[in-house]
Each structure stands twice: as structure tokens, then as C-alpha cells.
Scaffold this active site. Structure first.
Site: not given
Length: 419
Positions: A91, A93, A188
Site C-alpha cells: 500500500h 499510504d 490501506e
């Protein structure tokens, strides 16, 4: 026992480190309060654009970046075109739980087992007295911050490992492997990343998330998860004339919390023990809202926790009057174990690779959730692999460079097994 050995991995260490440092320079904190757009922050889009261009540059095909910030790409099969298609997912983020930038990473080479001064001026120290897991990396190279931000190895260590493994396989055409699909997801950390993930477009037979935790981590159990929003309605009267009239919603919320099982607070649980966690409270005499998260690996115990909250709310409504307490329960995700058990070859493959690379497996239940949990329920079996990241979501986050190297090796070996 050291968590990772000091020998060089498959990929050049400088390339790996520089790639990771480039990724953490992007501030990609997600915003859990912004659920109207995806990605929830612009920084994630900027990193997604950079990654899409990088994947094209190193030679991957079918590179796509959709309007929601999902990046996908293909490493074409090499000599094993009929093999199952394996995916690797990380992910974009980072957590909103600590400042996300600007990140100032540095490497502590040949860590000696003592305190690491992250910030001399502010006396921020990463100490094995507070974090004994540091000692497992004595003699290794550890990447840390200046103590003012998180590092972002959750999950940019995973992104780094996946891109580096793909680049290695592209550069070594003598290694046979099947088709490999790569996916990078936004948001996420908000729990929303799998919602818009297009499993059909990804077109993998199975996948692995590469998402934080100790090197050797192998997770295919996670919590069943729900959120509870409890609204307390009070009666606001001037305190001077409040006798037998005022009902203080703040005190109602406190009373509700006191009835929650003491031994089911997260600070008293571990391993497969679930919890009911008061995550936030806001309000006044007239109206107060408490937000809870409910977690348990066991589905029956998970249901019991939700039912207990329902009974508690019903009891308070009997005591104070109908409508005093409103309870809203929302399921978030479920334990992927039931989806993985029919595909235990995915777990055996990882254990075989770990043994080959002399990595100690850590088969522990995930006390949280990953993209893989929701993706598994969407038809894409998806266990999780560790990257060597520790103390994620906070100022004391660190990652072992050698562990990241080994993580690259793991991905390469898993790609080779699908032949």
C-alpha cells in the site's frame, strides 16, 4: 538469534536503499476522516504517478493507474507461460497516527546493541530497554528517522521490495518464472483500500501482501473486525436547577464504558485474544458519541462481543428510557483463515522459501487487518509477508536494511516456484 544475516542479497544494496529513501520522501499519510474520495490525500496520488512511471521505466508491461490511485503492472512470464499467476501487493499510504513528513531517514550501520539517539536536541532516544526487539538486529544496518515523524516503512518497505524484485527478474532473463502481477493500493490505513481494488482486472490466481512486520512474518489469520458507534442522549438543564431533571450524556457514556469487560481491553490482550476498545469519545451533557472497535479471531467470540454491547445498550434504555442510547454496529472485515485454508500450498511455498533463505518463520495471527483479508473474501487468496519493519505508526519506527534485502529474495523465490 539475529533476524537477518549480513550477507548481500540479490539486489544491489545502494539501489535498494536509495529507492526506499525516495519513496519515504513522499508524504502519503491517509486521512481516515475523508471517506468521500479515494485516495483520501493528494500525496498518495503523487507517489502513485511516480511509481507508474518507474514501473514503465524498468520494463514492466500493462502499467495502469486508475482515477482512484490503484497502480497495477505485469511482469510477463519467462519460460513458464502456463504457470499460475502470482500477485504481490503493497500500500501507498502511511498511518495518520503520527506526523508523516518531512521524513529524515538515516542508517545506523553495524548497530552495536545500545541506545540510538534519534534527536539530540529533543532527547528522543530509540532504546532496547524500551524496544527489546532492537537487539535482534545487532550487527545489522538499521534505518531510523530523526524522531519527529514516522519512517513510512509501513508500507514503503513492501513497495521497495516488490519493485526491486521485479527489476531483478527483468534483468536476469535466465530465471524462469510465471506471470507476476503487481498492485499498489491507496488508503490501506483507513481500512478502505480493498473496496475499489479490481480483482478481475488484477487477474492473479493468488497473491501475497507484503506489508510490515518482522522478516519471516507469515500471516493468514487476522481479526474479525467491527466498529460500534454509541450515541447517548441526555437532558441539559442549568446546573442550578438540575436536580431530578438533568441526564448527563457524558456520564452515560462513562457508565456504558464501565460495563465493558475489563479484561477485554486491548492493553490486557495478546495473541488470539480479542478486545473491545474505546477509540474515541466526544460530546456534551446533551449528546455524547463514543466510538469503539471490536476485534476477535474467533467468529463466535466476535459475535458475543457485539451481542454484549447490544445487551448493555438495551439495559441502559430500560434504566433511563427508550432512545437514551443508540447503538450502531458496522462489520469491517473478517478472518481470512477460512479463505486461505483451501489453499495451504501458498503457505507451504513460503515456508519452503524461508527455509532455503535461512529465514526463521513467524507464524503468528495478525492482530489487525491487511488488504489481504478483504481481498481473500473477494476471491483472491492473499496471505501477508513481513518486511522487517518495526514500531510502525510511530516516531520510533525502524527497518533493517538486510531484512529488506531478504524480502526481495523471498519475492524472487516465490515467483520462481510458480513454474
Amino acid at each position: 538469534m539475529k533476524m537477518c544475516k549480513g550477507e548481500s542479497g540479490m539486489i544491489d544494496r545502494d539501489i535498494l536503499v536509495n529507492r526506499f529513501m525516495k519513496y519515504v520522501s513522499f508524504d502519503t499519510q491517509s486521512d481516515e476522516d475523508n471517506n468521500t474520495v479515494c485516495p483520501s490525500t493528494k500525496g498518495q496520488t503523487v507517489l502513485a504517478q511516480y511509481l507508474a512511471e518507474e514501473l514503465r521505466r524498468i520494463g514492466l508491461s500493462d502499467v495502469s493507474l486508475d482515477e482512484h490511485g490503484y497502480v497495477m503492472a505485469t511482469l510477463p512470464a519467462n519460460g513458464a507461460e502456463q504457470a499460475p499467476v502470482v500477485g504481490f501487493i503493497s500500500h501507498l499510504d502511511t498511518s495518520p497516527d503520527a506526523p508523516g513528513g518531512p521524513v529524515k531517514p538515516r542508517i545506523v550501520t553495524d548497530y552495536d546493541g545500545g541506545d540510538i539517539v534519534l534527536n539530540q536536541e529533543e532527547k528522543i532516544i530509540l532504546s532496547p530497554q524500551d524496544f527489546p526487539g532492537l537487539l535482534a538486529y545487532t550487527g545489522q544496518d538499521i534505518m531510523v528517522t530523526d524522531g519527529k515523524t514516522l519512517l513510512g516503512a509501513d508500507d514503503k518497505a513492501g513497495v521497495t521490495a516488490i519493485v526491486s524484485a521485479a527489476e531483478y527478474l527483468l534483468q536476469h532473463r535466465d530465471i524462469p518464472h510465471g506471470t507476476v502481477r503487481i498492485g499498489f493500493t491507496p488508503d490501506e490505513e483507513t481500512g478502505r483500500s480493498a473496496l475499489l481494488f479490481d480483482v478481475a482486472k488484477f487477474a492473479a490466481d493468488f497473491a501475497y501482501t507484503v506489508d510490515g512486520g518482522e522478516l519471516g512474518g507469515l500471516e493468514y489469520e487476522n481479526f474479525n473486525a467491527a466498529s460500534a458507534f454509541v450515541t447517548f442522549h441526555g437532558v441539559s438543564i442549568h446546573p442550578g436547577s438540575a436536580k431530578n431533571k438533568m441526564i448527563n450524556a457524558v456520564l452515560l457514556a462513562m457508565e456504558f464504558q464501565r460495563m465493558m469487560p475489563e479484561n477485554q481491553k486491548p492493553e490486557y490482550t495478546q495473541d488470539r485474544e480479542g478486545f473491545i476498545h474505546l477509540d474515541g469519545i466526544e460530546g456534551s451533557v446533551e449528546k455524547t458519541v463514543s466510538e469503539y472497535i471490536i476485534r476477535d479471531h474467533d467468529m463466535e467470540l466476535f459475535r458475543e462481543k457485539k451481542q454484549f454491547m447490544e445487551r448493555t445498550a438495551a439495559y441502559m434504555n430500560e434504566k433511563y428510557g427508550k432512545g437514551t442510547v443508540e447503538l450502531k454496529l458496522e462489520d469491517s472485515y473478517f478472518n481470512m483463515k477460512q479463505q486461505i485454508e483451501p489453499h495451504m500450498n501458498l503457505i507451504e511455498n513460503v515456508l519452503t522459501v524461508y527455509e532455503k533463505l535461512d529465514i526463521r518463520p513467524q507464524r503468528l495471527p495478525n492482530r489487525g487487518g491487511t488488504d489481504g483479508a478483504q481481498l481473500s473474501f473477494k476471491g483472491l487468496p492473499c496471505p501477508n509477508l513481513g518486511t522487517g519493519d518495526h514500531n510502525c505508526h510511530g516516531h520510533f519506527e525502524f527497518v533493517c536494511v538486510q531484512a529488506m534485502e531478504k524480502c526481495v529474495d523471498v519475492i524472487v523465490e516465490l515467483a520462481k516456484m510458480c513454474v
